[in-house]
Structure formats: structure tokens, C-alpha cells
Motif scaffolding. Structure first.
Motif, PDB file in Angstrom:
ATOM      1  N   THR A   1       0.825  -1.214   0.000  1.00  0.00           N
ATOM      2  CA  THR A   1       0.000   0.000   0.000  1.00  0.00           C
ATOM      3  C   THR A   1       0.853   1.256   0.000  1.00  0.00           C
ATOM      4  OG1 THR A   1      -0.091   0.020   2.419  1.00  0.00           O
ATOM      5  CG2 THR A   1      -1.813  -1.205   1.262  1.00  0.00           C
ATOM      6  N   GLY A   2       2.162   1.087  -0.086  1.00  0.00           N
ATOM      7  CA  GLY A   2       3.033   2.261  -0.193  1.00  0.00           C
ATOM      8  C   GLY A   2       3.229   2.980   1.130  1.00  0.00           C
ATOM      9  N   GLY A   3       2.919   4.263   1.121  1.00  0.00           N
ATOM     10  CA  GLY A   3       3.016   5.003   2.373  1.00  0.00           C
ATOM     11  C   GLY A   3       4.240   5.888   2.515  1.00  0.00           C
ATOM     12  N   ASP A   4       4.974   6.083   1.433  1.00  0.00           N
ATOM     13  CA  ASP A   4       6.174   6.920   1.538  1.00  0.00           C
ATOM     14  C   ASP A   4       5.864   8.369   1.219  1.00  0.00           C
ATOM     15  OD1 ASP A   4       5.640   5.897  -1.088  1.00  0.00           O
ATOM     16  OD2 ASP A   4       7.454   6.947  -1.725  1.00  0.00           O
ATOM     17  N   GLU A   5       6.738   9.228   1.703  1.00  0.00           N
ATOM     18  CA  GLU A   5       6.806  10.624   1.289  1.00  0.00           C
ATOM     19  C   GLU A   5       5.481  11.371   1.382  1.00  0.00           C
ATOM     20  OE1 GLU A   5      10.583  10.698  -1.646  1.00  0.00           O
ATOM     21  OE2 GLU A   5       8.713  10.163  -2.637  1.00  0.00           O
ATOM     22  N   LEU A   6       4.777  11.158   2.451  1.00  0.00           N
ATOM     23  CA  LEU A   6       3.534  11.906   2.641  1.00  0.00           C
ATOM     24  C   LEU A   6       3.879  13.365   2.910  1.00  0.00           C
ATOM     25  CD1 LEU A   6       0.524  11.278   2.687  1.00  0.00           C
ATOM     26  CD2 LEU A   6       0.678  11.082   5.169  1.00  0.00           C
ATOM     27  N   ASN A   7       3.200  14.258   2.197  1.00  0.00           N
ATOM     28  CA  ASN A   7       3.498  15.686   2.290  1.00  0.00           C
ATOM     29  C   ASN A   7       2.377  16.392   3.051  1.00  0.00           C
ATOM     30  OD1 ASN A   7       3.227  18.553   1.362  1.00  0.00           O
ATOM     31  ND2 ASN A   7       5.184  18.046   0.382  1.00  0.00           N
ATOM     32  N   THR A   8       2.703  16.966   4.176  1.00  0.00           N
ATOM     33  CA  THR A   8       1.650  17.575   4.999  1.00  0.00           C
ATOM     34  C   THR A   8       1.229  18.943   4.479  1.00  0.00           C
ATOM     35  OG1 THR A   8       3.345  18.437   6.500  1.00  0.00           O
ATOM     36  CG2 THR A   8       2.346  16.323   7.071  1.00  0.00           C
ATOM     37  N   GLN A   9       2.132  19.649   3.786  1.00  0.00           N
ATOM     38  CA  GLN A   9       1.760  20.946   3.198  1.00  0.00           C
ATOM     39  C   GLN A   9       0.589  20.787   2.239  1.00  0.00           C
ATOM     40  OE1 GLN A   9       2.945  24.170   3.512  1.00  0.00           O
ATOM     41  NE2 GLN A   9       4.001  23.368   5.309  1.00  0.00           N
ATOM     42  N   CYS A  10       0.597  19.686   1.549  1.00  0.00           N
ATOM     43  CA  CYS A  10      -0.476  19.433   0.580  1.00  0.00           C
ATOM     44  C   CYS A  10      -1.835  19.466   1.260  1.00  0.00           C
ATOM     45  CB  CYS A  10      -0.236  18.080  -0.094  1.00  0.00           C
ATOM     46  SG  CYS A  10      -1.582  17.491  -1.135  1.00  0.00           S
ATOM     47  N   TYR A  11      -1.909  18.863   2.435  1.00  0.00           N
ATOM     48  CA  TYR A  11      -3.191  18.813   3.143  1.00  0.00           C
ATOM     49  C   TYR A  11      -3.487  20.118   3.859  1.00  0.00           C
ATOM     50  CZ  TYR A  11      -2.999  13.820   2.149  1.00  0.00           C
ATOM     51  OH  TYR A  11      -2.937  12.613   1.517  1.00  0.00           O
ATOM     52  N   ALA A  12      -2.443  20.808   4.278  1.00  0.00           N
ATOM     53  CA  ALA A  12      -2.649  22.062   4.999  1.00  0.00           C
ATOM     54  C   ALA A  12      -3.358  23.086   4.120  1.00  0.00           C
ATOM     55  CB  ALA A  12      -1.308  22.599   5.494  1.00  0.00           C
ATOM     56  N   GLN A  13      -3.086  23.036   2.803  1.00  0.00           N
ATOM     57  CA  GLN A  13      -3.687  24.042   1.924  1.00  0.00           C
ATOM     58  C   GLN A  13      -4.936  23.521   1.233  1.00  0.00           C
ATOM     59  OE1 GLN A  13      -3.249  24.225  -2.047  1.00  0.00           O
ATOM     60  NE2 GLN A  13      -3.527  22.056  -1.477  1.00  0.00           N
ATOM     61  N   ASP A  14      -5.371  22.319   1.560  1.00  0.00           N
ATOM     62  CA  ASP A  14      -6.532  21.742   0.874  1.00  0.00           C
ATOM     63  C   ASP A  14      -7.784  21.968   1.711  1.00  0.00           C
ATOM     64  OD1 ASP A  14      -7.743  20.110  -1.259  1.00  0.00           O
ATOM     65  OD2 ASP A  14      -8.058  18.647   0.343  1.00  0.00           O
ATOM     66  N   ALA A  15      -8.629  22.809   1.205  1.00  0.00           N
ATOM     67  CA  ALA A  15      -9.805  23.201   1.984  1.00  0.00           C
ATOM     68  C   ALA A  15     -10.668  21.994   2.337  1.00  0.00           C
ATOM     69  CB  ALA A  15     -10.613  24.233   1.192  1.00  0.00           C
ATOM     70  N   GLN A  16     -10.830  21.095   1.386  1.00  0.00           N
ATOM     71  CA  GLN A  16     -11.708  19.956   1.684  1.00  0.00           C
ATOM     72  C   GLN A  16     -11.135  19.092   2.802  1.00  0.00           C
ATOM     73  OE1 GLN A  16     -13.190  17.376  -1.523  1.00  0.00           O
ATOM     74  NE2 GLN A  16     -13.348  15.725   0.002  1.00  0.00           N
ATOM     75  N   THR A  17      -9.824  18.845   2.733  1.00  0.00           N
ATOM     76  CA  THR A  17      -9.219  18.035   3.790  1.00  0.00           C
ATOM     77  C   THR A  17      -9.365  18.711   5.142  1.00  0.00           C
ATOM     78  OG1 THR A  17      -7.657  16.990   2.288  1.00  0.00           O
ATOM     79  CG2 THR A  17      -7.046  17.049   4.614  1.00  0.00           C
ATOM     80  N   GLN A  18      -9.177  20.015   5.175  1.00  0.00           N
ATOM     81  CA  GLN A  18      -9.324  20.719   6.446  1.00  0.00           C
ATOM     82  C   GLN A  18     -10.762  20.608   6.949  1.00  0.00           C
ATOM     83  OE1 GLN A  18      -6.731  21.771   8.238  1.00  0.00           O
ATOM     84  NE2 GLN A  18      -5.573  20.834   6.547  1.00  0.00           N
ATOM     85  N   ALA A  19     -11.706  20.694   6.030  1.00  0.00           N
ATOM     86  CA  ALA A  19     -13.112  20.556   6.429  1.00  0.00           C
ATOM     87  C   ALA A  19     -13.405  19.129   6.894  1.00  0.00           C
ATOM     88  CB  ALA A  19     -14.014  20.932   5.251  1.00  0.00           C
ATOM     89  N   ASP A  20     -12.845  18.161   6.187  1.00  0.00           N
ATOM     90  CA  ASP A  20     -13.053  16.756   6.565  1.00  0.00           C
ATOM     91  C   ASP A  20     -12.488  16.480   7.961  1.00  0.00           C
ATOM     92  OD1 ASP A  20     -14.355  16.042   4.218  1.00  0.00           O
ATOM     93  OD2 ASP A  20     -12.484  15.445   3.203  1.00  0.00           O
ATOM     94  N   LEU A  21     -11.323  17.027   8.210  1.00  0.00           N
ATOM     95  CA  LEU A  21     -10.705  16.811   9.521  1.00  0.00           C
ATOM     96  C   LEU A  21     -11.557  17.440  10.617  1.00  0.00           C
ATOM     97  CD1 LEU A  21      -6.941  17.508   8.661  1.00  0.00           C
ATOM     98  CD2 LEU A  21      -7.953  15.291   9.267  1.00  0.00           C
ATOM     99  N   LYS A  22     -12.006  18.646  10.331  1.00  0.00           N
ATOM    100  CA  LYS A  22     -12.810  19.363  11.334  1.00  0.00           C
ATOM    101  C   LYS A  22     -14.098  18.593  11.618  1.00  0.00           C
ATOM    102  CE  LYS A  22     -14.493  24.017  12.310  1.00  0.00           C
ATOM    103  NZ  LYS A  22     -14.593  25.395  11.777  1.00  0.00           N
TER     104      LYS A  22
END
Lengths: 577, 577
Positions: free
Chosen positions: B349-370
Motif C-alpha cells: 500500500t506504499g506510504g512513503d513521502e507523505l506531504n503535509t503541506q499538501c493537506y494544509a492548503q486543501d480546503a476539503q481536507t481541512q473541512a473533513d478533519l474538522k
């Protein structure tokens, strides 16, 4: 003559598929389809056979390249425009002077100062015939090469999207554009400096088999490289069979089947010349000659002396006994035997990586020096005078590696051509001594760097000239760096080199191409593109991708420079995008 | 059973042509000629077809390898001895247990703990038949591979010079011996870390064309590699065609012809299994999934965000919206669709090189997390539980890159297999967390290092993992460095990897071979050679030369490691000789 420039002509489009980019070029944005009955008409009285062969080869490429455009959709959006595009019926070749018509083969081996490689090309956008003209058959050959690069395929339709095209005059900026897949006789060399390795490849199956050499010459011709620097022998193997010295290959080649016969050499030289390429053969001396001891131990000092690293830059150790009159005579006769059957005006005598320890421990050399009342440098001078003199007697110009003018105090004709290899920074010193030079710097142009250490028992060792020389790095090379305007005429050109300790037919293409094309453009196009801008990698990359894909279509195993995702989206994989 | 050891058996000769060297081996110095009527007799009731095919293939190699000995004279001095040598009439294959006979294909895809790869081989020197026995068809296959490496050619006579031979029991030291010519779907990746590139090769002409994959599997089988890590998709391309998700390849592959159809996958998986190789497919997640945005933009955050280097290690940016329940469901379904048709017990399933900046600027991800009341790590845990759970439902063990256990705080089954890639030094940390691990360290085993920077507009850039990893460097790898005896059972094995930003069918073989064979020996043979000495490069090099030359004879474009002068004179090109 001058071509009328239609109003629509403009600066070159971003990804125009030409490499090297012509020095003058105007092109439009129109579609133009190659007629299914397209023909190339040779309007030359008594055309030489090699010109006719070049025409046939070009017609073949037009039929078989089948390169789709390297854009998203691979040109599928062009389909509509192609249905209404003008159709190009033919290309006509003409010569512009009234001198006797010589074959390409004859033009290609002239002194570099007398080669006429320029051409003029017009491809109208309205269905009128295209015209290619030049002062020589060699110029026509260069123009055919350019013409063949314009064409894409979409569903069987061959077309360009940059019609009309006008190349008023495309003349190379430098006369010497070379490649050294140093067919060094399948030996290989150069532990700490690499320069004298030969193409180990050749060693395996008759050096590089002739077919591999020819394929390399093909690829060279596609980017207008005009010299093949053939480092045909080296310390490890002597694959060159000479009628005057049959014992050298009989005992020095890896096997009887790994030899270049006189017929093989002639085949390669003829093939090269017909493709606009002169062959600069090199028999390196006095170093890098260990293998001669297999047949003539009397001529070789420190033969296989141990540890090799004390006596040579690569195993095995062994150098010509340069202070021995018999060895001098042998070497002069060897050069004569090799050079006299070659049409080139040039012959390389080598001269790199001379090891003085080898001579210090060689009793015969010490006795020879004492007898002659000379020191080693004086003996080297005598050796060089005699061996270069043998070439001069044949009307040949000697080519040497830089040490011969920078590390030794020799009396050399200023006609000598010097190859700068140890560092690009050494070109200025060579020019300061008023020698003509060819750029072959290891820090920009060595294609084998970065592939790791091949010496045994050295697990932490890397290649001596790390890192790998990317095309991007090579492309930043400035032929006139630290060269004054008054010295600029001394810069004949340049070449990329492949030393082949770890190469053979398995990886020859993939190491060489497309990287070896970068110097081809630097030395053909010169400092500026047709639009006046300096050569620059970001502009060049899409064109280099096209060249690479076209090479693969033509059977040369050139490697991808980027993932295809990047190729189809120019710029998006730049470091700052 | 145990073979009677004739008196003449001794330690292995210097250049015995076996790779990997068996764990037990005694051999003589006698000549033994293969009978022109030599046959392999399968003394197995109802032999599976793939065993019969393996026998035929072995018989073919014996006829066509035609490798001359790599010594001065190429074996010509053996001619006299061959005239009086004993003749080997046949090899008999037997199975040593009474369990049902399964095909090689079935044995090769068992859980690694249950694979039976060992074999026993006796080649008498007196003209009696040779005997190969094992507990499984897979063991017989390994033994056939060994048997095929003994033979040289001299003027049409096939012979060995090390008879008699007794290999009492050759069982691999490690169960997981892999190669990752990461057929990563012809995308390619990994700017700063390289790990997620896919085989760009494949991208060009239907990823790597199936034929190139099969040839790679052939070469892998010759050195007893038993896992093919197939990183089949990546950021740049999605060549895997799945019936449940046809749109992924339709919109994400480079073209409709650059796709692995379900039939292609089955063909490759079947071919691999019949050659003793299990296929570990990887669909990297949640990073390295940019290309999924072509068909499902709703699942991808920071799609092609600029500058890419802020949001990904390679262009283009784009990661699965791991906090989105819909995306989690999609990913689990995707894994299920890909994994359910594969026989392997493993899926990555991989799992390498996850980039957190990508999620920090993604409005949907921020909404999903909230909405979920989770932070990113918690959401990643949920994502992983769900996606690994989908595999568990299929009875598959998840394989992940090291970040999933070293950089994230996830609840992972200790059954998970962890690939250590960033540094060899990280293996100890993975073992300390009690996870099973596979060594895939970039500092020893990345085959693409040293080939220069491919990112555009970076003329001074080198490959991120410079320098080039020589076989000599790779061969010094110690699987148990910093691993305690109590943890040793966690080390499953290791693999070399090729990320393919700059590879395609033109240079696949020459990058991979023979270097990729070094880990094959490390993990088959283990710490010591049959004579009890530790693995060591100087002893290994002549054997690796033989393997390389044999590969070339069999059509794999393996490159020379040294000039032939050195090859024929073992040791003389060592750094201290």
C-alpha cells in the motif's frame, strides 16, 4: 540566393524539433502535409552516389520515423487542420557553385578549414516545392538532415506544424564537432583520468562490432557531428590489424575475432565519410601501450609492473621505451602504417598520462638516456619530433592530448591540434601557447563519469570524474570562456567522450545518447539561437526530447531524460515550476 | 538423503561459475563433458507442466549458452583433457516427500515462511547420472538454475571443469529476495527520495512492454530472486487497467496502448510464478497518487499545485484526500480490485513521502478533519486501518514503506512487512518496533543513483542519492547490522530497486544487470560462502563476471564490470595489485 520571407514567418516555436537548431531560422505556425508521392529531386549534374544514397536514406526516414508530437494528445488535435493543409510535393536539391562536384565522402575529409557544411533551406507553406541549396554535397547532406527532423506522424499522415520555413544560411559556428565513443580498441583505461580507455565494448565481440560503430556514426550524423575520434587501441587490447605489423593484433587483440581488419577500418571510414564524418584515428603513445609488449616486449618499459597504480593510471602498466631509437623507429613506422591508408588530414598520437616512475625503474630506458646524453624530457622531444615527423611526411596534422603542451616542454608545430581533457580551465593555457584546441573537458563532456569504480577490491570507490555529467551540465559549456577575442580562432570545436571500461554494445547507445548531442549543438549553433537568445537548457529540453524520441524510432537506444509526464508538459518539471 | 563425497571434492575453486553461490558446495577439479544426448529425466509422478517447461528451458540453456571460460585462452588449453573426460549422460529430478505435487507456480506464491526452495544436487565425475532432489517443484527449479550455470563451451563441446560436484543442501538464508525494477506504471518519481518512481519505461510503450518485464523476470530467476516488487502506478501515470475502475487507466495512462490489461497482469504474474517468482504489486498511497485526479479529481488534494516542490518530492503534486470518507472507501475498493485477482499473499500500500503541506492548503481536507474531529495523523490512522483492512479481508499481508512505522504513529498489525529505504541505518528502528522488514536501502541498493538530475532547469543538479551504487558497494551490505540476535527473525530479506525517471526499455537491462544480482547472493547465500569465509568482493567478482557473460549469451543486456583484460586475469585490476 536569398529566400523571400513570407509575412507569417516568426521566431522559432518553443518545441521545434530541430537539433542542432540552425543558426538562422524563421518558421511559421502552419500545417503542411508531406505528399504520399513526396520526392526529393537532385538537381545536380552527375550526382555522386553517396549523395543519392543520402537522399534515399532521408526518404526512408520520412516514411519510417512515425514520431507523434510530444504534446498532450500526441497531436490528435491536429487532425482537423491536416485535412485542409497544403501538401508539399517535393524537395529540390541544388548546388550553388560551379566547381567540380565532389562526393560527400571527399568533402567530409578535407582540412576542417576547407569543409563547406552550410546550406539554405526553404519549405514554402503553400504547396510549392521545397528547395535546399548549398555550395557542396556535404552542405546538401547537412540540409537533408535538418529537413528530416521537421516531420510528425498522425494516423499515417506525415506533417509539420511550423510551415513555412526559411533557413537562409545555416553554417556551423565551429569546424570541429566530434564524438569519441572512443573505440579504443576494446581495451579501456584511465583509472584516475580515464582518457585512454578504449571501448571495451569492442573488446568483447570484435571491439565494438562494425555494426555498432556504424549505428553510432548514424546517430552522430543526425546531429551534424563531423569527426569520429577513434581511440582504436589502448593498454589492454590492440584490435587494429595492420598489414605491416600483423603481430600487434595477433598477440594483442582479445581474440582473432575481436580485430578490426584493414577491410573493417575501410568500411567504417567510408561509411563515416559518406555520412559527413571524418575519422580521427588515435594510437596513443608513448603511454597506454602496455599491450604492445605481447608482441614486442623489447619496446615496452615496466610491462605489467606491480603495483600498477605506481606506474600507470589504469592497469596494466607499460609504456613505449621512448628513449630507445629502435622504439622510436617502430612507433614512427606504426603511425605511418596506420595513417597512410586513412583519408583524414588528422591523426592523433595521444600523449596523455605519461608516467615517469615507469621509466625511472626501467634499466634499458636509463641506459638509453645515458647513452644519448639526454634527460627524459629531451628524449620525449626526440620521440615526438620523429613520430610527428612521420605524420607530416604523409601530409597529416598531429593531434595530441593537452599534457603534450602543458606538462612537457616539447618543440611542437603550432599546426598541432590539442585536446583539452583534464579540465575545461586548461583551454586558456593551451590558447596562450598559441595552439589550436578542441574542447574535450572531463568536467563537462565525459560521458562515462558517475558510473562507479570498476577497479577491483575498492568497494567505496566511485568514478574518478564523479559526478555524472548531465546533458544540462554539458549544455552550459562555453567554448570561449577565458579565451580572448584574439585567441578565439584557435578554438576549433569540441567533443564529448565515452571511455569504455564499463561499456560494450549492451550500453553504448544508452550512455551516449541523447547526451552526446549537447556538444553537437553547442559547436554547430554557437553562442546564440536564431532568435538571438543564448543557448539555454530550458528552451533546449523539449527539442532534445524530440531528438531522443526520433533516435529511438530510428533504432538507436537513446534514453529518456524525463518521465513522459514531463515530456508532454514542457516546463512543468522544472525545479522552480 | 546425503551424497557420498568422493575424495577429490574440495573447497570451491576460485572462479566457479555459480551465482548465488550455494550455501553448501563441494567440487572437484575434473573435466566432465555433457553428452550430446544429454537428457533431464523427471522422476516425478504426474509432473506439473511448469516443471516440464523449466526442464525444457534448462535443456535449451545447456545447448545455447556457449560461454567460453573467462581465462586467458578462453579454455583452449582444455581441449586435450576433454577428449578423455567422462561424459555425463543425464540429470534425474526427484521429489523427496510424499505430499501432493504442486506446480512451481503454486509453490512460488505461498507465504514466504512456507516456501520450500532448497535442493540437493550431485554431479558425479565418473559418467554416472547426476541427481537433483528437493522437497518441492520450486526447489527443483532452483536446482535446475544452479545446474545450468556449470557449463562452458569449447568448439561445440559442453563441459565443466569442476567435477564432481556435491551440493548437499542449498537452502536460502533469507526468504525474501526481491528486485524492484519498479514497474511503477511508467510514471516515475522521487525527486528527493526517488522511492515512488515508476518504471517510466512502461510509460513509453505500454509501460514496460510485457516482453521487457518477462525478460527481467528471466534474469531474476537465474539468480534465484523470488519476489518481483511491481510498483505499477505512480504520480505520473496509471497504467493498471482494472475492470472495477476502468477510468483510472483510461484517463491516467499515457495512452490506451500504454496500459496493463487484466490479461497482461495475469500473463506477467503467471510467467513470474512459473519462474519461482511471487509478484508483490504496489499501489502507493496516500501520496504519489496525483494521476488519479485525471479521472477522480474529487479524491485528490493539491492536484498539480505549484511549486510542486512544496507539495511533493517529484512533480506532479497530488495526494489522496485521506480524511475524506469517500476517498477512504475508494482506496479500499481500489486495493481490493487490484489485489483480489493476484495469487500473492502480499500487497503493498506504499506510504512513503507523505506531504503535509499538501493537506494544509486543501480546503476539503481541512473541512473533513474538522468534521471528523481528527488531526491529520488520526485521519491517516483511520485511512490505513480501512485500506489495510480491505487487504486483510482478502487474506493479504500489507507491505509498507518505512515512514508508516517510523514517521507516523499508526496502529498497524505486526504482521505488516516494512520496507526500509531511506537509509540502511533505519532497519534497526523498524526491528525495535517489532516489525518484519525487507532491506531496500537507498544507500546500498538503489540502482538509479548517480545518473544525474532529471528535473528541468537545474544544470548543476545531481541525482539525489549520489553516488552510483556499485556492485562492490552493494555487496558489502550486512543484513544484520545493528540487528540483535533476538531480532534477526524479523529480517525477511532484501531487494535492489530501480526507479525509472530516466529508464525505459532502452536501458532497463544495462542499469539492472548484473548489479541487481548482488543482493540476490547476499540474501540467498547469507553471511558465509560454502568454505565458511564471509562474502567478499574479490572472491565474488570472477563469479559475477561469469554471470554477466552468461546473461548476455541469454539475451539480457548486462553490462561489463571491467575491461576484458581484467576479466581474464582475476585480481590483476584490483586496487592493490
Amino acid at each position: 540566393m536569398r529566400w523571400r520571407i513570407p509575412v507569417s514567418l516568426a521566431l522559432v516555436p518553443h518545441a521545434l524539433a530541430l537539433w542542432p537548431i540552425p543558426r538562422t531560422l524563421k518558421a511559421g505556425t502552419g500545417f503542411l502535409v508531406l505528399s504520399p508521392q513526396f520526392s526529393i529531386n537532385v538537381n545536380v549534374a552527375d550526382p555522386p552516389q553517396d549523395l543519392l544514397d543520402a537522399v534515399s536514406e532521408t526518404e526512408g526516414f520520412l516514411k519510417t520515423d512515425k514520431l507523434q508530437r510530444l504534446v498532450l494528445g500526441r497531436g490528435s488535435s491536429d487532425a482537423g487542420a491536416l485535412t485542409t493543409a497544403a501538401v508539399l510535393p517535393s524537395l529540390t536539391l541544388t548546388l550553388q557553385n560551379t566547381l567540380p562536384v565532389l562526393p560527400i565522402s571527399a568533402e567530409a575529409v578535407k582540412d576542417v578549414a576547407n569543409r563547406s557544411e552550410g546550406y539554405t533551406l526553404s519549405i514554402p507553406g503553400d504547396g510549392k516545392a521545397a528547395v535546399l541549396s548549398a555550395n557542396s554535397t556535404l552542405g546538401l547532406f547537412r540540409g537533408l538532415t535538418t529537413f528530416s527532423q521537421f516531420w510528425y506522424d498522425l494516423n499515417g499522415v506525415t506533417y509539420t506544424n511550423v510551415a513555412p520555413v526559411s533557413i537562409v544560411k545555416d553554417i556551423p559556428a565551429y569546424v570541429w564537432r566530434s564524438f569519441t565513443p572512443t573505440e579504443e580498441g576494446w581495451c579501456s583505461q584511465s583509472y584516475s583520468r580515464t582518457v585512454d580507455s578504449c571501448l571495451t565494448l569492442l573488446a568483447i565481440c570484435k571491439s565494438f562490432p562494425v555494426a555498432d560503430v556504424k549505428r553510432t556514426l548514424d546517430a552522430m550524423s543526425w546531429v551534424k557531428i563531423n569527426m569520429f575520434h577513434w581511440h582504436i587501441v589502448d593498454s589492454q587490447s590492440f584490435p587494429l590489424s595492420l598489414p605491416e605489423f600483423p603481430e600487434l593484433a595477433q598477440k594483442g587483440a582479445y581474440s582473432s575475432s575481436e580485430v578490426y581488419s584493414p577491410a573493417d577500418v575501410q568500411e567504417i571510414v567510408s561509411y563515416a565519410a559518406a555520412h559527413g564524418i571524418d575519422v580521427l584515428m588515435e594510437i596513443d603513445s608513448p603511454g597506454h601501450t602496455a599491450i604492445i609488449a605481447e608482441s614486442h616486449p623489447e619496446y615496452i618499459a615496466c610491462s605489467q609492473a606491480s603495483p600498477w597504480s605506481t606506474f600507470a593510471n589504469e592497469p596494466p602498466a607499460g609504456q613505449l621505451r621512448l628513449a630507445s631509437p629502435a622504439t622510436v623507429n617502430f612507433t614512427a613506422a606504426l603511425f605511418t602504417a596506420a595513417a597512410r591508408v586513412l583519408p583524414s588530414k588528422y591523426f592523433s598520437t595521444g600523449g596523455d598520462e605519461l608516467n615517469t616512475q615507469c621509466y625511472a625503474q626501467d634499466a634499458q630506458t636509463q641506459a638509453d638516456l645515458k647513452k644519448a646524453g639526454k634527460n627524459l624530457e629531451q628524449a620525449l622531444n626526440t620521440f615526438t619530433q620523429a613520430t610527428h615527423g612521420a605524420l607530416a611526411n604523409l601530409g597529416k596534422t598531429a593531434v595530441v592530448w593537452e599534457e603534450m603542451v602543458l606538462e612537457h616542454n616539447l618543440t611542437l608545430s603550432n599546426n598541432t591540434v590539442v585536446m583539452v581533457w583534464i579540465s575545461s580551465e586548461n583551454a586558456a593555457a593551451v590558447a596562450a601557447k598559441n595552439f589550436r584546441l578542441v574542447h574535450a573537458p572531463s568536467d563537462y563532456f565525459y560521458l562515462d563519469c558517475g558510473a562507479g569504480e570498476w577497479i577491483g577490491k575498492d568497494p567505496e570507490g566511485n568514478s574518478w570524474c564523479d559526478p555524472f555529467k548531465t546533458w544540462q551540465k554539458s549544455y552550459t559549456f562555453n567554448p570561449l570562456a577565458n579565451i580572448s577575442a584574439a585567441q578565439a580562432h584557435l578554438v576549433l570545436g569540441g567533443q564529448q567522450l565515452l571511455w569504455t571500461e564499463q561499456s560494450d554494445p549492451q550500453n553504448l547507445d544508452s550512455i551516449a545518447w541523447p547526451r552526446a548531442a549537447t556538444s553537437a549543438e553547442i559547436f554547430w549553433t554557437g553562442a546564440t539561437r536564431p532568435d538571438g537568445a543564448p543557448l539555454e537548457g530550458t528552451e533546449a529540453l523539449p527539442r532534445l526530447h524530440e531528438l531522443r524520441y526520433r533516435m529511438v524510432q530510428r533504432g538507436v537506444r537513446a534514453i529518456p531524460l524525463q518521465p513522459q509526464w514531463c515530456v508532454l508538459r514542457p516546463g512543468l518539471c522544472n525545479i522552480d515550476s
